[in-house]
Design a protein around this motif. Structure first.
Motif, PDB file in Angstrom:
ATOM      1  N   THR A   1       0.832  -1.203   0.000  1.00 53.45           N
ATOM      2  CA  THR A   1       0.000   0.000   0.000  1.00 53.45           C
ATOM      3  C   THR A   1       0.865   1.251   0.000  1.00 53.45           C
ATOM      4  O   THR A   1       0.518   2.259  -0.615  1.00 53.45           O
ATOM      5  CB  THR A   1      -0.934  -0.002   1.217  1.00 53.45           C
ATOM      6  OG1 THR A   1      -0.152  -0.131   2.418  1.00 53.45           O
ATOM      7  CG2 THR A   1      -1.921  -1.162   1.137  1.00 53.45           C
ATOM      8  N   THR A   2       1.977   1.221   0.704  1.00 59.24           N
ATOM      9  CA  THR A   2       2.970   2.290   0.672  1.00 59.24           C
ATOM     10  C   THR A   2       4.281   1.750   1.212  1.00 59.24           C
ATOM     11  O   THR A   2       4.289   0.844   2.044  1.00 59.24           O
ATOM     12  CB  THR A   2       2.544   3.506   1.506  1.00 59.24           C
ATOM     13  OG1 THR A   2       3.571   4.516   1.436  1.00 59.24           O
ATOM     14  CG2 THR A   2       2.325   3.134   2.965  1.00 59.24           C
ATOM     15  N   VAL A   3       5.395   2.287   0.706  1.00 53.57           N
ATOM     16  CA  VAL A   3       6.708   1.928   1.249  1.00 53.57           C
ATOM     17  C   VAL A   3       7.331   3.127   1.959  1.00 53.57           C
ATOM     18  O   VAL A   3       8.414   3.010   2.528  1.00 53.57           O
ATOM     19  CB  VAL A   3       7.663   1.417   0.144  1.00 53.57           C
ATOM     20  CG1 VAL A   3       7.148   0.126  -0.445  1.00 53.57           C
ATOM     21  CG2 VAL A   3       7.887   2.475  -0.922  1.00 53.57           C
ATOM     22  N   HIS A   4       6.662   4.268   1.934  1.00 51.17           N
ATOM     23  CA  HIS A   4       7.239   5.459   2.544  1.00 51.17           C
ATOM     24  C   HIS A   4       7.269   5.387   4.069  1.00 51.17           C
ATOM     25  O   HIS A   4       8.010   6.128   4.717  1.00 51.17           O
ATOM     26  CB  HIS A   4       6.492   6.713   2.066  1.00 51.17           C
ATOM     27  CG  HIS A   4       6.770   7.042   0.638  1.00 51.17           C
ATOM     28  ND1 HIS A   4       6.087   6.453  -0.411  1.00 51.17           N
ATOM     29  CD2 HIS A   4       7.685   7.856   0.069  1.00 51.17           C
ATOM     30  CE1 HIS A   4       6.560   6.913  -1.561  1.00 51.17           C
ATOM     31  NE2 HIS A   4       7.533   7.757  -1.304  1.00 51.17           N
ATOM     32  N   GLY A   5       6.499   4.458   4.624  1.00 48.04           N
ATOM     33  CA  GLY A   5       6.584   4.228   6.063  1.00 48.04           C
ATOM     34  C   GLY A   5       7.956   3.745   6.493  1.00 48.04           C
ATOM     35  O   GLY A   5       8.350   3.931   7.646  1.00 48.04           O
ATOM     36  N   LEU A   6       8.693   3.131   5.562  1.00 50.49           N
ATOM     37  CA  LEU A   6      10.045   2.703   5.888  1.00 50.49           C
ATOM     38  C   LEU A   6      10.906   3.875   6.334  1.00 50.49           C
ATOM     39  O   LEU A   6      11.807   3.717   7.170  1.00 50.49           O
ATOM     40  CB  LEU A   6      10.686   2.021   4.673  1.00 50.49           C
ATOM     41  CG  LEU A   6      10.195   0.617   4.330  1.00 50.49           C
ATOM     42  CD1 LEU A   6      10.733   0.193   2.976  1.00 50.49           C
ATOM     43  CD2 LEU A   6      10.634  -0.368   5.409  1.00 50.49           C
ATOM     44  N   ALA A   7      10.684   5.043   5.732  1.00 43.96           N
ATOM     45  CA  ALA A   7      11.471   6.230   6.091  1.00 43.96           C
ATOM     46  C   ALA A   7      10.960   6.894   7.360  1.00 43.96           C
ATOM     47  O   ALA A   7      11.714   7.582   8.055  1.00 43.96           O
ATOM     48  CB  ALA A   7      11.460   7.232   4.935  1.00 43.96           C
ATOM     49  N   ARG A   8       9.683   6.721   7.681  1.00 41.77           N
ATOM     50  CA  ARG A   8       9.098   7.376   8.858  1.00 41.77           C
ATOM     51  C   ARG A   8       9.256   6.550  10.120  1.00 41.77           C
ATOM     52  O   ARG A   8       9.471   7.087  11.201  1.00 41.77           O
ATOM     53  CB  ARG A   8       7.602   7.631   8.644  1.00 41.77           C
ATOM     54  CG  ARG A   8       7.256   8.622   7.556  1.00 41.77           C
ATOM     55  CD  ARG A   8       5.785   9.006   7.656  1.00 41.77           C
ATOM     56  NE  ARG A   8       4.909   7.825   7.711  1.00 41.77           N
ATOM     57  CZ  ARG A   8       4.349   7.267   6.639  1.00 41.77           C
ATOM     58  NH1 ARG A   8       4.585   7.777   5.436  1.00 41.77           N
ATOM     59  NH2 ARG A   8       3.568   6.219   6.754  1.00 41.77           N
ATOM     60  N   ASP A   9       9.108   5.246   9.977  1.00 42.51           N
ATOM     61  CA  ASP A   9       9.050   4.371  11.142  1.00 42.51           C
ATOM     62  C   ASP A   9      10.448   3.933  11.574  1.00 42.51           C
ATOM     63  O   ASP A   9      11.388   3.932  10.790  1.00 42.51           O
ATOM     64  CB  ASP A   9       8.207   3.133  10.834  1.00 42.51           C
ATOM     65  CG  ASP A   9       6.763   3.489  10.502  1.00 42.51           C
ATOM     66  OD1 ASP A   9       6.258   4.455  11.092  1.00 42.51           O
ATOM     67  OD2 ASP A   9       6.178   2.815   9.636  1.00 42.51           O
ATOM     68  N   THR A  10      10.550   3.548  12.837  1.00 40.56           N
ATOM     69  CA  THR A  10      11.807   3.013  13.362  1.00 40.56           C
ATOM     70  C   THR A  10      11.699   1.501  13.477  1.00 40.56           C
ATOM     71  O   THR A  10      10.738   0.974  14.042  1.00 40.56           O
ATOM     72  CB  THR A  10      12.127   3.606  14.744  1.00 40.56           C
ATOM     73  OG1 THR A  10      12.305   5.018  14.608  1.00 40.56           O
ATOM     74  CG2 THR A  10      13.416   3.005  15.298  1.00 40.56           C
ATOM     75  N   TYR A  11      12.682   0.838  12.937  1.00 39.60           N
ATOM     76  CA  TYR A  11      12.799  -0.614  13.054  1.00 39.60           C
ATOM     77  C   TYR A  11      13.953  -0.936  13.987  1.00 39.60           C
ATOM     78  O   TYR A  11      14.745  -0.060  14.342  1.00 39.60           O
ATOM     79  CB  TYR A  11      13.021  -1.245  11.676  1.00 39.60           C
ATOM     80  CG  TYR A  11      11.808  -1.153  10.782  1.00 39.60           C
ATOM     81  CD1 TYR A  11      10.934  -2.227  10.644  1.00 39.60           C
ATOM     82  CD2 TYR A  11      11.511   0.029  10.091  1.00 39.60           C
ATOM     83  CE1 TYR A  11       9.810  -2.140   9.835  1.00 39.60           C
ATOM     84  CE2 TYR A  11      10.390   0.119   9.284  1.00 39.60           C
ATOM     85  CZ  TYR A  11       9.540  -0.963   9.164  1.00 39.60           C
ATOM     86  OH  TYR A  11       8.429  -0.871   8.373  1.00 39.60           O
ATOM     87  N   ARG A  12      14.060  -2.187  14.363  1.00 46.37           N
ATOM     88  CA  ARG A  12      15.183  -2.643  15.185  1.00 46.37           C
ATOM     89  C   ARG A  12      15.739  -3.931  14.608  1.00 46.37           C
ATOM     90  O   ARG A  12      15.029  -4.699  13.961  1.00 46.37           O
ATOM     91  CB  ARG A  12      14.760  -2.855  16.651  1.00 46.37           C
ATOM     92  CG  ARG A  12      14.391  -1.552  17.351  1.00 46.37           C
ATOM     93  CD  ARG A  12      14.161  -1.722  18.839  1.00 46.37           C
ATOM     94  NE  ARG A  12      13.862  -0.442  19.465  1.00 46.37           N
ATOM     95  CZ  ARG A  12      14.774   0.435  19.867  1.00 46.37           C
ATOM     96  NH1 ARG A  12      16.059   0.142  19.742  1.00 46.37           N
ATOM     97  NH2 ARG A  12      14.412   1.584  20.413  1.00 46.37           N
ATOM     98  N   VAL A  13      17.033  -4.146  14.846  1.00 45.63           N
ATOM     99  CA  VAL A  13      17.664  -5.391  14.403  1.00 45.63           C
ATOM    100  C   VAL A  13      17.098  -6.538  15.225  1.00 45.63           C
ATOM    101  O   VAL A  13      17.087  -6.496  16.465  1.00 45.63           O
ATOM    102  CB  VAL A  13      19.192  -5.321  14.577  1.00 45.63           C
ATOM    103  CG1 VAL A  13      19.837  -6.657  14.217  1.00 45.63           C
ATOM    104  CG2 VAL A  13      19.779  -4.199  13.717  1.00 45.63           C
TER     105      VAL A  13
END
Length: 310
Positions: free
Chosen positions: A208-220
């Motif tokens: 639906t969108t990939v721009h959340g990758l830039a907004r959200d924080t992920y962790r290893v």
């Protein structure tokens, strides 16, 4: 030229002293949780279904080799978090780079990040990494284990190359090269936050969108290994059902399995895959990924086709 040298005084020095003028080698005293032989990997054989393998932190491998006068791609040891202990069967020149860790020769402190002479019979120990994940131990002459398809690297996915180290293993060492030696090498600190640039495509329309990758924080994620850096965070939502036909995968590809958590392919990645790929992380960013511990924050920076941020 800066280096540290210790006299042979440890247990076993007399037993192994005769080896000083014979063929050099290393005997594994403590293998650590995961120690493998790695060079720059198997290049140009992905069409045969063979992963690339090789050092996850290539700059650290190159640096260790330069410190002992080896070619950049000479085979060395890659440790994982817990280090390794080795007995020198002949006098050797070594260097440790990558994740910072205490280094000792027969229990006495030695230098990290510069050349160290280890006498025959002495035990060289690389302790647990104080920061980061993977340390690299190079020895002058390189590890002379047999090459498979042009590389001495251990590939944990396919099983090619030497097995992971076990206690009692003996590693042959080649004759030292006559190349120049670096005194010291710059070392990047393991990241407090892992920043990965991401060139988008080819399957962004599957979400639906990939721009959340830039907004959200992920962790290893703790499940990360030499095959892939796995992440934990907001899952990407599919825009369409079904699956893709299996297709070729490249180093740094970011594949998204059904749980929506992005997976960044590292050196032991499979050569094909069927999950959608939202983008590719440039190879220079992957050295930091190799040193990111579980729990490290991950931030993706989305790039346009010419490498400019969106």
């Amino acid at each position: 030229m800066t280096e540290t040298e210790w006299p042979a005084t440890g247990p076993g020095a007399a037993e192994h002293g005769a080896a000083e003028h014979g063929a050099a080698g290393l005997e594994v005293v403590r293998p650590g949780p995961l120690t493998t032989v790695q060079d720059l990997g198997r290049r140009g054989v992905a069409h045969l279904g063979v992963p690339r393998a090789g050092a996850l932190d290539e700059p650290a491998l190159r640096a260790a080799n330069r410190l002992v006068g080896n070619p950049d791609g000479a085979a060395a040891l890659e440790t994982t978090v817990g280090g390794v202990a080795l007995r020198a069967l002949g006098a050797v020149l070594v260097a440790v780079t990558g994740a910072p860790a205490p280094v000792t020769v027969d229990g006495r402190p030695a230098a990290w990040g510069t050349a160290v002479r280890v006498p025959a019979g002495a035990v060289l120990e690389v302790g647990p990494a104080t920061h980061g994940v993977r340390s690299y131990l190079a020895v002058a002459g390189g590890l002379a284990v047999p090459a498979v398809l042009g590389s001495r690297s251990t590939d944990l996915l396919s099983g090619l190359g030497p097995a992971r180290l076990a206690g009692g293993d003996r590693l042959p060492v080649g004759p030292p090269a006559a190349g120049p030696r670096a005194d010291l090498v710059p070392a990047a600190a393991p990241p407090a936050e892992l920043v990965l640039r991401l060139r988008l495509g080819p399957h962004t329309d599957w979400f639906t969108t990939v721009h959340g990758l830039a907004r959200d924080t992920y962790r290893v994620a703790a499940a990360s290994n030499r095959v892939a850096l796995r992440t934990e965070g907001p899952g990407l939502r599919r825009a369409r059902p079904g699956e893709l036909p299996s297709a070729g995968m490249v180093l740094g590809a970011v594949q998204v399995p059904p749980d929506g958590q992005p997976v960044v392919f590292l050196a032991d990645h499979p050569t094909t895959g069927g999950y959608p790929v939202v983008g590719v992380v440039p190879a220079p960013d992957l050295a930091a990924a190799a040193q990111a511990r579980p729990g490290t924050p991950v931030r993706f920076v989305l790039l346009r086709g010419h490498g400019l941020p969106l």
